[in-house]
Design an enzyme around this catalytic site. Structure first.
Site, PDB file in Angstrom:
ATOM      1  N   CYS A  27     -48.178  48.695 -28.235  1.00 34.06           N
ATOM      2  CA  CYS A  27     -48.594  49.756 -27.290  1.00 34.06           C
ATOM      3  C   CYS A  27     -50.063  49.611 -26.918  1.00 34.06           C
ATOM      4  CB  CYS A  27     -48.403  51.141 -27.914  1.00 34.06           C
ATOM      5  SG  CYS A  27     -46.713  51.559 -28.338  1.00 34.06           S
ATOM      6  N   ARG A  50     -51.184  43.358 -38.011  1.00 38.49           N
ATOM      7  CA  ARG A  50     -49.801  43.220 -37.528  1.00 38.49           C
ATOM      8  C   ARG A  50     -49.404  41.749 -37.452  1.00 38.49           C
ATOM      9  NH1 ARG A  50     -45.730  42.672 -37.393  1.00 38.49           N
ATOM     10  NH2 ARG A  50     -44.033  43.240 -36.020  1.00 38.49           N
ATOM     11  N   ASN A 134     -53.422  52.678 -45.702  1.00 35.46           N
ATOM     12  CA  ASN A 134     -53.926  52.207 -44.404  1.00 35.46           C
ATOM     13  C   ASN A 134     -53.964  53.346 -43.383  1.00 35.46           C
ATOM     14  OD1 ASN A 134     -54.647  49.873 -42.614  1.00 35.46           O
ATOM     15  ND2 ASN A 134     -52.812  50.568 -41.534  1.00 35.46           N
ATOM     16  N   THR A 160     -45.906  60.723 -33.636  1.00 35.64           N
ATOM     17  CA  THR A 160     -44.500  60.352 -33.461  1.00 35.64           C
ATOM     18  C   THR A 160     -43.601  61.587 -33.379  1.00 35.64           C
ATOM     19  OG1 THR A 160     -42.663  59.180 -34.506  1.00 35.64           O
ATOM     20  CG2 THR A 160     -44.258  60.134 -35.983  1.00 35.64           C
ATOM     21  N   SER A 202     -39.334  59.008 -43.361  1.00 34.86           N
ATOM     22  CA  SER A 202     -39.731  57.747 -44.019  1.00 34.86           C
ATOM     23  C   SER A 202     -41.181  57.918 -44.453  1.00 34.86           C
ATOM     24  CB  SER A 202     -39.633  56.570 -43.032  1.00 34.86           C
ATOM     25  OG  SER A 202     -40.667  56.658 -42.059  1.00 34.86           O
ATOM     26  N   TYR A 204     -43.577  56.030 -43.580  1.00 36.95           N
ATOM     27  CA  TYR A 204     -44.371  55.885 -42.353  1.00 36.95           C
ATOM     28  C   TYR A 204     -44.465  57.226 -41.613  1.00 36.95           C
ATOM     29  CZ  TYR A 204     -44.799  55.728 -37.343  1.00 36.95           C
ATOM     30  OH  TYR A 204     -45.137  56.055 -36.058  1.00 36.95           O
ATOM     31  N   HIS A 205     -43.305  57.854 -41.371  1.00 32.44           N
ATOM     32  CA  HIS A 205     -43.341  59.120 -40.617  1.00 32.44           C
ATOM     33  C   HIS A 205     -44.152  60.176 -41.381  1.00 32.44           C
ATOM     34  CE1 HIS A 205     -39.807  57.338 -38.418  1.00 32.44           C
ATOM     35  NE2 HIS A 205     -40.386  57.954 -37.408  1.00 32.44           N
ATOM     36  N   LYS A 208     -47.774  60.234 -40.587  1.00 35.01           N
ATOM     37  CA  LYS A 208     -48.118  60.902 -39.318  1.00 35.01           C
ATOM     38  C   LYS A 208     -48.195  62.419 -39.510  1.00 35.01           C
ATOM     39  CE  LYS A 208     -48.111  57.251 -36.571  1.00 35.01           C
ATOM     40  NZ  LYS A 208     -49.217  56.774 -35.762  1.00 35.01           N
ATOM     41  N   GLU A 347     -30.644  59.119 -43.383  1.00 34.68           N
ATOM     42  CA  GLU A 347     -30.896  59.944 -42.200  1.00 34.68           C
ATOM     43  C   GLU A 347     -29.590  60.632 -41.816  1.00 34.68           C
ATOM     44  OE1 GLU A 347     -32.129  57.233 -39.048  1.00 34.68           O
ATOM     45  OE2 GLU A 347     -30.232  56.173 -39.073  1.00 34.68           O
TER      46      GLU A 347
HETATM   47  P1  NAD Z   1     -48.231  47.690 -33.590  1.00 33.03           P
HETATM   48  O1  NAD Z   1     -48.021  47.431 -35.044  1.00 33.03           O
HETATM   49  O2  NAD Z   1     -47.717  46.698 -32.615  1.00 33.03           O
HETATM   50  O3  NAD Z   1     -49.794  47.902 -33.299  1.00 33.03           O
HETATM   51  C1  NAD Z   1     -50.671  48.527 -34.206  1.00 33.03           C
HETATM   52  C2  NAD Z   1     -51.979  47.745 -34.191  1.00 33.03           C
HETATM   53  O4  NAD Z   1     -52.907  48.367 -35.079  1.00 33.03           O
HETATM   54  C3  NAD Z   1     -51.798  46.298 -34.664  1.00 33.03           C
HETATM   55  O5  NAD Z   1     -52.371  45.406 -33.741  1.00 33.03           O
HETATM   56  C4  NAD Z   1     -52.512  46.250 -36.015  1.00 33.03           C
HETATM   57  O6  NAD Z   1     -53.068  44.989 -36.291  1.00 33.03           O
HETATM   58  C5  NAD Z   1     -53.558  47.358 -35.864  1.00 33.03           C
HETATM   59  N1  NAD Z   1     -53.971  47.979 -37.138  1.00 33.03           N
HETATM   60  C6  NAD Z   1     -53.171  48.488 -38.111  1.00 33.03           C
HETATM   61  N2  NAD Z   1     -53.928  48.946 -39.117  1.00 33.03           N
HETATM   62  C7  NAD Z   1     -55.231  48.717 -38.783  1.00 33.03           C
HETATM   63  C8  NAD Z   1     -56.466  48.952 -39.427  1.00 33.03           C
HETATM   64  N3  NAD Z   1     -56.539  49.476 -40.645  1.00 33.03           N
HETATM   65  N4  NAD Z   1     -57.596  48.599 -38.775  1.00 33.03           N
HETATM   66  C9  NAD Z   1     -57.552  48.043 -37.531  1.00 33.03           C
HETATM   67  N5  NAD Z   1     -56.416  47.781 -36.887  1.00 33.03           N
HETATM   68  C10 NAD Z   1     -55.260  48.112 -37.511  1.00 33.03           C
HETATM   69  O7  NAD Z   1     -47.635  49.132 -33.302  1.00 33.03           O
HETATM   70  P2  NAD Z   1     -47.313  49.819 -31.893  1.00 33.03           P
HETATM   71  O8  NAD Z   1     -45.865  49.760 -31.685  1.00 33.03           O
HETATM   72  O9  NAD Z   1     -48.237  49.331 -30.865  1.00 33.03           O
HETATM   73  O10 NAD Z   1     -47.688  51.326 -32.234  1.00 33.03           O
HETATM   74  C11 NAD Z   1     -49.007  51.807 -32.010  1.00 33.03           C
HETATM   75  C12 NAD Z   1     -49.099  53.257 -32.445  1.00 33.03           C
HETATM   76  O11 NAD Z   1     -48.151  54.028 -31.713  1.00 33.03           O
HETATM   77  C13 NAD Z   1     -48.777  53.446 -33.920  1.00 33.03           C
HETATM   78  O12 NAD Z   1     -49.666  54.371 -34.487  1.00 33.03           O
HETATM   79  C14 NAD Z   1     -47.379  53.984 -33.919  1.00 33.03           C
HETATM   80  O13 NAD Z   1     -47.166  54.819 -35.019  1.00 33.03           O
HETATM   81  C15 NAD Z   1     -47.321  54.747 -32.607  1.00 33.03           C
HETATM   82  N6  NAD Z   1     -45.952  54.803 -32.045  1.00 33.03           N
HETATM   83  C16 NAD Z   1     -45.282  53.640 -31.743  1.00 33.03           C
HETATM   84  C17 NAD Z   1     -43.977  53.730 -31.229  1.00 33.03           C
HETATM   85  C18 NAD Z   1     -43.156  52.501 -30.904  1.00 33.03           C
HETATM   86  O14 NAD Z   1     -41.965  52.647 -30.562  1.00 33.03           O
HETATM   87  N7  NAD Z   1     -43.715  51.305 -30.959  1.00 33.03           N
HETATM   88  C19 NAD Z   1     -43.402  54.995 -31.016  1.00 33.03           C
HETATM   89  C20 NAD Z   1     -44.123  56.141 -31.350  1.00 33.03           C
HETATM   90  C21 NAD Z   1     -45.402  56.033 -31.854  1.00 33.03           C
HETATM   91  N1  USQ Z   2     -31.013  51.892 -35.437  1.00 33.96           N
HETATM   92  C1  USQ Z   2     -29.751  51.339 -35.282  1.00 33.96           C
HETATM   93  N2  USQ Z   2     -29.663  49.989 -35.150  1.00 33.96           N
HETATM   94  C2  USQ Z   2     -30.753  49.174 -35.154  1.00 33.96           C
HETATM   95  C3  USQ Z   2     -32.044  49.743 -35.293  1.00 33.96           C
HETATM   96  C4  USQ Z   2     -32.130  51.117 -35.436  1.00 33.96           C
HETATM   97  O1  USQ Z   2     -28.744  52.035 -35.250  1.00 33.96           O
HETATM   98  O2  USQ Z   2     -30.589  47.963 -35.031  1.00 33.96           O
HETATM   99  C5  USQ Z   2     -31.143  53.359 -35.552  1.00 33.96           C
HETATM  100  C6  USQ Z   2     -31.926  53.800 -36.774  1.00 33.96           C
HETATM  101  O3  USQ Z   2     -31.083  53.901 -37.919  1.00 33.96           O
HETATM  102  C7  USQ Z   2     -32.487  55.136 -36.301  1.00 33.96           C
HETATM  103  C8  USQ Z   2     -32.699  54.925 -34.801  1.00 33.96           C
HETATM  104  O4  USQ Z   2     -31.899  53.799 -34.448  1.00 33.96           O
HETATM  105  O5  USQ Z   2     -31.532  56.129 -36.429  1.00 33.96           O
HETATM  106  C9  USQ Z   2     -34.139  54.650 -34.409  1.00 33.96           C
HETATM  107  O6  USQ Z   2     -34.652  53.550 -35.141  1.00 33.96           O
HETATM  108  P1  USQ Z   2     -35.886  52.695 -34.574  1.00 33.96           P
HETATM  109  O7  USQ Z   2     -36.134  51.579 -35.526  1.00 33.96           O
HETATM  110  O8  USQ Z   2     -35.654  52.363 -33.155  1.00 33.96           O
HETATM  111  O9  USQ Z   2     -37.081  53.767 -34.575  1.00 33.96           O
HETATM  112  P2  USQ Z   2     -37.911  54.433 -35.769  1.00 33.96           P
HETATM  113  O10 USQ Z   2     -37.653  53.818 -37.069  1.00 33.96           O
HETATM  114  O11 USQ Z   2     -37.727  55.910 -35.670  1.00 33.96           O
HETATM  115  O12 USQ Z   2     -39.414  54.089 -35.393  1.00 33.96           O
HETATM  116  C10 USQ Z   2     -39.871  53.812 -34.068  1.00 33.96           C
HETATM  117  C11 USQ Z   2     -41.250  53.188 -34.190  1.00 33.96           C
HETATM  118  C12 USQ Z   2     -42.211  54.204 -34.808  1.00 33.96           C
HETATM  119  C13 USQ Z   2     -42.185  55.483 -33.988  1.00 33.96           C
HETATM  120  C14 USQ Z   2     -40.772  56.025 -33.847  1.00 33.96           C
HETATM  121  C15 USQ Z   2     -40.705  57.159 -32.849  1.00 33.96           C
HETATM  122  O13 USQ Z   2     -41.199  52.010 -34.987  1.00 33.96           O
HETATM  123  O14 USQ Z   2     -43.521  53.668 -34.820  1.00 33.96           O
HETATM  124  O15 USQ Z   2     -42.983  56.467 -34.586  1.00 33.96           O
HETATM  125  O16 USQ Z   2     -39.928  54.980 -33.302  1.00 33.96           O
HETATM  126  S1  USQ Z   2     -39.523  58.366 -33.318  1.00 33.96           S
HETATM  127  O17 USQ Z   2     -38.267  57.687 -33.647  1.00 33.96           O
HETATM  128  O18 USQ Z   2     -39.365  59.209 -32.161  1.00 33.96           O
HETATM  129  O19 USQ Z   2     -40.031  59.056 -34.458  1.00 33.96           O
END
Ligand code: NAD
Ligand code: USQ
Length: 413
Positions: A27, A50, A134, A160, A202, A204-205, A208, A347
């Site tokens: 992102c 990452r 982290n 999230t 999780s 992770y969640h 947040k 879940e």
């Molecule tokens: P990503 O892992 O691709 O990017 C995160 C970046 O942060 C990486 O480049 C990583 O190297 C850097 N990073 C992590 N820890 C660090 C630290 N201590 N110092 C400096 N850099 C650091 O993840 P993303 O998918 O781009 O997600 C970005 C943000 O958006 C996250 O906080 C995630 O929780 C949130 N988010 C993502 C999604 C999704 O679907 N990808 C959905 C909802 C929220």
């Molecule tokens: N799922 C499947 N099959 C797959 C992968 C996932 O059925 O191959 C299911 C999972 O069990 C779950 C749902 O799809 O029920 C979503 O899983 P996901 O891996 O797409 O998303 P999630 O683990 O929730 O995490 C992702 C991002 C995270 C962000 C979150 C937004 O990795 O950074 O915070 O989406 S949210 O889901 O709205 O909380």
């Protein structure tokens, strides 16, 4: 600031000075380019963790992402716009962070820099502890550093939808951050607005939900101006800026830990792999296209809370779908079969999700919906780079509890 770590571009005057923490990620990278494109002065800060996690997991982005130094210089070469990169660990290098803030005096910081995969955060004790250390330290360091510098810096954080949990409130609408509750008192009920109860699914969640408390405290105690964006699952790959040149391409995670559901299904369809639905696929989740993510960040920067205001919370989602609906749609479009696999996660097998998402639309977001054209665009990218896929990394193998079952590999290559 360590000059050797920095890749600087030509100097230009821009309207807003922004640090994008985590700007090398899925992102963060397209957001940094979008903000640079609209004239902001952008510095990416990232510790590249990452990329190192990919090395540990022995997997790579399906798309071939270039080193960050090359990404930044290609952008500058093609557009003439300033973009800088600084290698810094937000969770570990507090003093350097303070120096960077004092030297660069940004107007806004966009905070993406966290370990963001739920399955990765559950795979081992080491990964759980890393994710908490982290994410929580990184967020706290940022807030504490802003207070220490005395600068009035706006914070935009990527949270999230998962902070609300799934199924907790049945079909009642999930508000944007705050819930009005009735508190019984001897003189009758009184109304109070509280942060929506946290119900993470999780480790992770959970980080947040801890971030949310840090934000509430620093907004109340120090008057920090903070916006928390409760984002749904991001899908898609490219934005107009990342599509300018193959060397700017965005990352595409498809593995069992970092790949998210819709992008995984699109990649699986591109290589003819059965679509990996966990359980019945009755899980309802919220989605947003990467093109809307970058636009939402722009809108959030343009609409900061004022000093002393409570944390502004936006639900950053455009649509909700059941996992089974997405699998059926992609199966219909591509002819690839659906596989119902044992769910490695703890879940709800089924949940409703009714999300309030009025604020971004009111502020000008024109939501991108999951139409077949965009699905096709992502599938084309997946097809183009299908030769890079490692089929042994597709099945999700991180389990929420010891003893939970996972599926065997369904295809080999
Ligand atoms: P990503 O892992 O691709 O990017 C995160 C970046 O942060 C990486 O480049 C990583 O190297 C850097 N990073 C992590 N820890 C660090 C630290 N201590 N110092 C400096 N850099 C650091 O993840 P993303 O998918 O781009 O997600 C970005 C943000 O958006 C996250 O906080 C995630 O929780 C949130 N988010 C993502 C999604 C999704 O679907 N990808 C959905 C909802 C929220
Ligand atoms: N799922 C499947 N099959 C797959 C992968 C996932 O059925 O191959 C299911 C999972 O069990 C779950 C749902 O799809 O029920 C979503 O899983 P996901 O891996 O797409 O998303 P999630 O683990 O929730 O995490 C992702 C991002 C995270 C962000 C979150 C937004 O990795 O950074 O915070 O989406 S949210 O889901 O709205 O909380």
């Amino acid at each position: 600031m360590d000059g050797a770590d920095r890749v600087d571009g030509p100097n230009e005057e821009h309207s807003v000075k922004v640090l994008v923490l985590g700007g090398d990620g899925f992102c963060g990278w397209p957001t940094a380019l979008h903000l640079s494109d609209i004239g902001h002065d952008v510095t990416i800060i990232d510790n590249l963790s990452r990329r190192y996690i990919d090395v540990d997991l022995e997997v790579e982005s399906l798309t071939p992402i270039r080193p960050i130094g090359e990404r930044v210089s290609v952008w500058q070469e093609l557009t003439g716009k300033k973009l800088s990169f600084l290698h810094l660990d937000l969770a570990q290098e507090y003093d350097r962070l303070v120096t960077v803030l004092l030297e660069s005096r940004p107007d806004a910081v966009v905070h993406f820099a966290e370990q963001r995969a739920a399955p990765y955060s559950m795979r081992s004790a080491k990964a759980k502890r890393y994710t908490v250390d982290n994410n929580v330290s990184g967020t706290h360091n940022l807030l504490c550093a802003i207070v220490e510098t005395g600068l009035d810096i706006q914070v935009v954080h990527l949270g999230t939808m998962g902070v609300y949990g799934y199924g907790w409130s049945g079909s009642a609408p999930i508000p944007e951050g705050y819930l009005t509750v009735k508190v019984p008192t001897p003189d009758g009920d009184i109304d109070r607005e509280i942060l929506h109860p946290a119900n993470p699914g999780s480790v992770y969640h959970m980080t947040k939900t801890l971030d949310q408390l840090l934000f509430a405290f620093y907004a109340k105690n120090d008057g920090l101006r903070i916006t928390d964006l409760h984002q749904g699952i991001v899908w898609g790959t490219q934005t107009p800026q990342t599509a300018l040149d193959e060397r700017l391409i965005n990352r595409f995670d498809y593995d069992g830990d970092y790949g998210t559901v819709l992008n995984r299904f699109l990649m699986q369809a591109a290589i003819g792999h059965p679509l990996t639905v966990h359980g019945t696929g009755g899980q309802t989740r919220a989605f947003i296209h990467i093109k809307d993510t970058v636009r939402c960040i722009e809108i959030a920067i343009d609409n900061p809370p004022s000093r002393g205001e409570q944390v502004k919370v936006f639900n950053q989602v455009t649509e909700t779908y059941r996992v089974s609906e997405l699998a059926e749609l992609i199966s219909r479009l591509t002819g690839v079969e659906v596989a119902n696999l044992p769910n490695p996660r703890k879940e709800a097998a089924e949940n409703d999700l009714n999300v309030t998402r009025d604020q971004f639309v009111a502020l000008g977001l024109n939501p991108t919906t999951l139409d077949e054209g965009l699905l096709e665009e992502s599938r084309e990218i997946a097809k183009k780079y299908a030769h890079r896929a490692d089929y042994t990394k597709i099945i999700a193998r991180s389990v929420w509890n010891k003893g939970m079952e996972t599926a065997p590999d369904l295809m080999t290559k």
